[in-house]
Every structure is written in structure tokens, then in C-alpha cells.
Scaffold this active site. Structure first.
Site, PDB file in Angstrom:
ATOM      1  N   TYR A 298      54.558  31.622  40.520  1.00 52.38           N
ATOM      2  CA  TYR A 298      53.472  32.606  40.426  1.00 52.38           C
ATOM      3  C   TYR A 298      53.725  33.756  41.400  1.00 52.38           C
ATOM      4  O   TYR A 298      53.850  33.549  42.611  1.00 52.38           O
ATOM      5  CB  TYR A 298      52.154  31.921  40.748  1.00 52.38           C
ATOM      6  CG  TYR A 298      50.920  32.648  40.288  1.00 52.38           C
ATOM      7  CD1 TYR A 298      50.346  32.364  39.056  1.00 52.38           C
ATOM      8  CD2 TYR A 298      50.301  33.597  41.092  1.00 52.38           C
ATOM      9  CE1 TYR A 298      49.194  33.005  38.629  1.00 52.38           C
ATOM     10  CE2 TYR A 298      49.144  34.250  40.675  1.00 52.38           C
ATOM     11  CZ  TYR A 298      48.601  33.953  39.444  1.00 52.38           C
ATOM     12  OH  TYR A 298      47.454  34.595  39.029  1.00 52.38           O
ATOM     13  N   TYR A 342      50.596  40.392  33.843  1.00 54.50           N
ATOM     14  CA  TYR A 342      49.726  39.576  34.689  1.00 54.50           C
ATOM     15  C   TYR A 342      48.714  38.890  33.776  1.00 54.50           C
ATOM     16  O   TYR A 342      47.713  39.477  33.384  1.00 54.50           O
ATOM     17  CB  TYR A 342      49.021  40.461  35.720  1.00 54.50           C
ATOM     18  CG  TYR A 342      47.987  39.737  36.552  1.00 54.50           C
ATOM     19  CD1 TYR A 342      48.364  38.736  37.432  1.00 54.50           C
ATOM     20  CD2 TYR A 342      46.642  40.073  36.469  1.00 54.50           C
ATOM     21  CE1 TYR A 342      47.424  38.079  38.208  1.00 54.50           C
ATOM     22  CE2 TYR A 342      45.689  39.430  37.252  1.00 54.50           C
ATOM     23  CZ  TYR A 342      46.078  38.432  38.111  1.00 54.50           C
ATOM     24  OH  TYR A 342      45.151  37.788  38.883  1.00 54.50           O
TER      25      TYR A 342
END
Length: 389
Positions: A298, A342
Site C-alpha cells: 500500500y 488510488y
């Protein structure tokens, strides 16, 4: 999965389908429409129909309720529906929830989804504007009055301490992460930054956002949707695509945990919540860092990629920047959230599935095991996915 013992979930469920909308800065349609498009695409990829689905999992932040998505997609009765909290930290946990339901026989086909207009609508990067009274809001009350209003400013605190502790500059520590992501995004037609790689000089020249974070240390804000189909390994084997077996799945929260503002711990140079996840994943999968072929970590901000590599044991504390610069592990081969989109980490899970299928645009030869992580700085989650057989 217990923090202390090996669990029995590994190998009992698989991701059989992935689907997404395009990733844009202005989708021009509702978040429900995005969710529906992504779910339908994932089902088509799995060779299933809406009628096969009996479970749905999403994020607490999502504006498209499970029953509304079910109705919009033409699904029938649901026997399982669930939501996971803590923003991007929920990504891998949605798959864990789905796998638990499948393994327990509560549902047979569960779709995990995330959809938002995060660029043209609500922008998480804009920080706190208004918040209803809550215990979580109380924690923010210790930082907001001092100007720490945005995710970038919260991460900057830990990033600055990391640089100081290991005698690094922002350019040498964070630049390789950004350059790696954009290199992969440049070769990915689905990425927002397709065809637009950057250099270390570009990174160093980008404007400050919250020192020591520059613009190119921060993920982009995206409109879009992503969905994943989870079912049993046995059923997945009968479907068109090779299954990505869920070898291990974990959630983790550390001591003194807050959402993005855990500044009162003894040390700010690591991510204890990710250490909780790492210990569980390695224990249950029986694997170690050397067994991982590709890492999908991430990357909402570059410093936390470095800390994750260290928490998972790929390298010693303070050595992750050199590890990334040396390309010792194929990392975020879709371009990550810095380069592709995102989507709160859900697009990263999809990339791990493509790697195991052998269909990634930046394919790692022979990739058989992938590590995927969810949001950092918050209670989080992770997966180890493996090729079948």
C-alpha cells in the site's frame, strides 16, 4: 486468525474474478454506477452471473450499500453482507471476510467492492473539514490545533523521524519508491500515469506538500471502482480463470493505535500494526520473505512502503530505501496508488491476481506467490495469494 496461533483459513478460498472501471479524475457518474460496473466486470471475468452471488463485502466508508448494489446488479437473495472499517486498511480484510464466509459455508460466491468519486467528489486528501463527535475524533483533537489537518501532514511526522533515525535524506529514501511505481505505471494502459515515468530528479524537484513529503511522494486522487469475486478453491477451479488461492489473510491493530496519528508510541520509525499482520501471514502461510515473488504494498505515501518492507522482514530497519533502489523485489507492478489509481488498495489486490495468472502488463516471470497489504498508519490487513497447485 489469532495473533498467537496459526489459523485454518489458508487454502480454503480463492479470488476467481477481478473487474474495474476506468480510473479517472472525473467519472461523470454516480458512485453506485461505478460500483455496479466494477461488480459486473468482476463477475464476467469469473464466468459467473449476478444470480450466483450470495454475499457482498465493502468498506464502512462506501456510499453504495450492499442491498442497493445487489438490486442494481440483478442479484437475488443474500446470505452474507459485511463492511470493514478504517479506510484503506480495510482492503485486504474485505477478502478475508469473504473467505471466512465461504470457508464457513455461510455463502458460496462473495463479491468485494470499493467505488468512489474521490477526485471529483469527496477528496480524502483535503483533510478534516467537519466531523461528527466520536472517540476517533477526540484523538484528532490532539493534532488538529497544531496544523496537522491532512493525511500528508500526519504521515510527515513519522517520515521525518524515520529520516532522522537512519541518517537519510528525503530524496534518497523516498525517491526510489516513487520512481519504481511510475516506471510500472508508464507501461500500464489502465494507469492514470500511463506513458509518464519520472526520474529521481523529477521527484526531488516536485513541490513540497508537508515536509519531508513532496508531491511525488503522495498518491493521486481517483474516481473509479474495483471488485473481486471470492469463492471456494474447488469451485474456482471449474471457472475460466486460474484461481488466486488465499494462502493467508490477516488483520492487525497495534498497541496505542490511532487512525493515522499514533504519535504517542515509543517509536515512530515503524508500523506496529503491519507487524501484527506480518507475523500472522508468515505463520499461517508457512512462507518467509524469500518465498515472495511480487510485493503489492500500500503506497498512499512513499515512506510507509519502506516501513512495510522492514516490518515484513525483507530487510533490516533503515535499509528499505537501498532495497527498493536495488530492485530486489518486484514492487507494485501495476504502478501502485502513486501511478495507477488510488482505490483504497483494491486495485493492488487485482494486480496480485493478474501476476499469479500471468497476465500483468509488467509480468514477473514465474510469479507464484504475492504479498498484498492494505492501508498503513491505520488498523490494517494483508494477504498472501498463491497460484493454484
Amino acid at each position: 486468525m489469532s495473533v498467537r496461533t496459526r489459523d485454518s483459513l489458508g487454502g480454503r478460498a480463492a479470488i476467481a474474478g477481478v473487474g474495474a472501471t476506468e480510473f479517472s479524475k472525473d467519472s461523470g457518474r454516480s458512485e453506485l454506477r461505478l460500483a455496479t460496473e466494477a461488480v459486473r466486470a468482476a463477475l464476467a471475468d469469473a464466468g459467473l452471473t449476478a444470480a450466483d452471488v450470495d454475499g457482498l463485502v465493502t468498506f464502512t466508508m462506501d456510499t453504495s450499500p450492499e442491498i442497493t448494489v445487489a438490486q442494481a446488479c440483478g442479484m437475488g437473495e443474500l446470505s452474507f453482507f459485511s463492511r470493514v472499517h478504517y479506510g484503506g486498511g480495510a482492503a485486504c480484510a474485505t477478502v478475508q471476510q469473504a473467505a471466512l464466509a465461504v470457508a464457513a459455508g455461510v455463502a458460496e460466491v462473495v463479491v468485494c467492492y470499493r467505488a468512489f468519486n474521490e477526485r471529483s467528489g469527496r477528496r480524502f486528501g483535503s483533510g478534516v473539514r467537519h466531523r461528527e463527535p466520536s472517540a476517533e475524533g477526540t484523538a484528532l483533537g490532539w493534532t488538529l490545533p497544531f496544523g496537522l489537518l491532512t493525511p500528508a501532514s500526519w504521515v510527515a511526522m513519522a517520515a521525518q523521524r524515520y529520516l532522522y533515525a537512519y541518517g537519510l535524506s528525503a530524496e534518497e529514501a523516498f525517491g526510489p519508491v516513487a520512481v519504481t511505481a511510475r516506471r510500472h505505471a508508464a507501461a500500464n494502459p489502465a494507469a492514470y500515469f500511463h506513458g509518464r515515468p519520472i526520474t529521481l530528479a523529477d521527484h526531488a524537484a516536485s513541490r513540497w506538500i508537508a515536509e519531508p513529503l513532496r508531491l511525488l511522494d503522495c498518491c493521486q486522487e481517483t474516481d473509479g471502482g474495483q471488485a473481486l469475486v471470492v469463492t471456494s478453491v474447488e469451485r474456482a477451479r471449474d471457472l475460466p480463470r486460474p484461481p488466486a488461492v488465499i494462502a493467508a489473510a490477516a488483520q492487525g491493530a497495534g498497541r496505542a493505535q490511532e487512525q493515522m496519528t499514533s504519535f504517542y508510541r515509543d517509536d515512530l520509525t515503524g508500523l506496529p500494526e503491519m507487524s501484527v499482520v506480518a507475523r500472522q501471514l508468515w505463520r499461517t502461510s508457512g512462507l518467509a520473505p524469500a518465498d515472495i515473488d511480487v510485493g503489492i504494498l500500500y503506497d498512499h505515501f512513499t515512506p510507509f512502503v519502506l516501513m512495510q518492507l522492514e516490518e515484513f522482514g525483507f530487510c533490516a530497519p533503515g535499509e528499505a530505501a537501498a532495497f527498493v533502489a536495488a530492485d530486489r523485489l518486484p514492487l507494485n507492478t501495476h504502478g501502485g496508488q502513486l501511478g495507477e489509481a488510488y482505490l483504497h488498495g483494491m486495485n493492488g489486490i487485482a494486480e496480485a491476481v493478474r501476476q499469479l495468472r500471468g497476465t500483468s502488463v509488467n509480468q514477473v516471470p514465474g510469479a507464484a506467490r504475492a504479498l498484498v497489504t492494505a492501508g498503513t498508519g491505520v488498523p490494517t490487513s494483508g494477504l498472501v495469494l498463491a497460484a493454484d497447485g
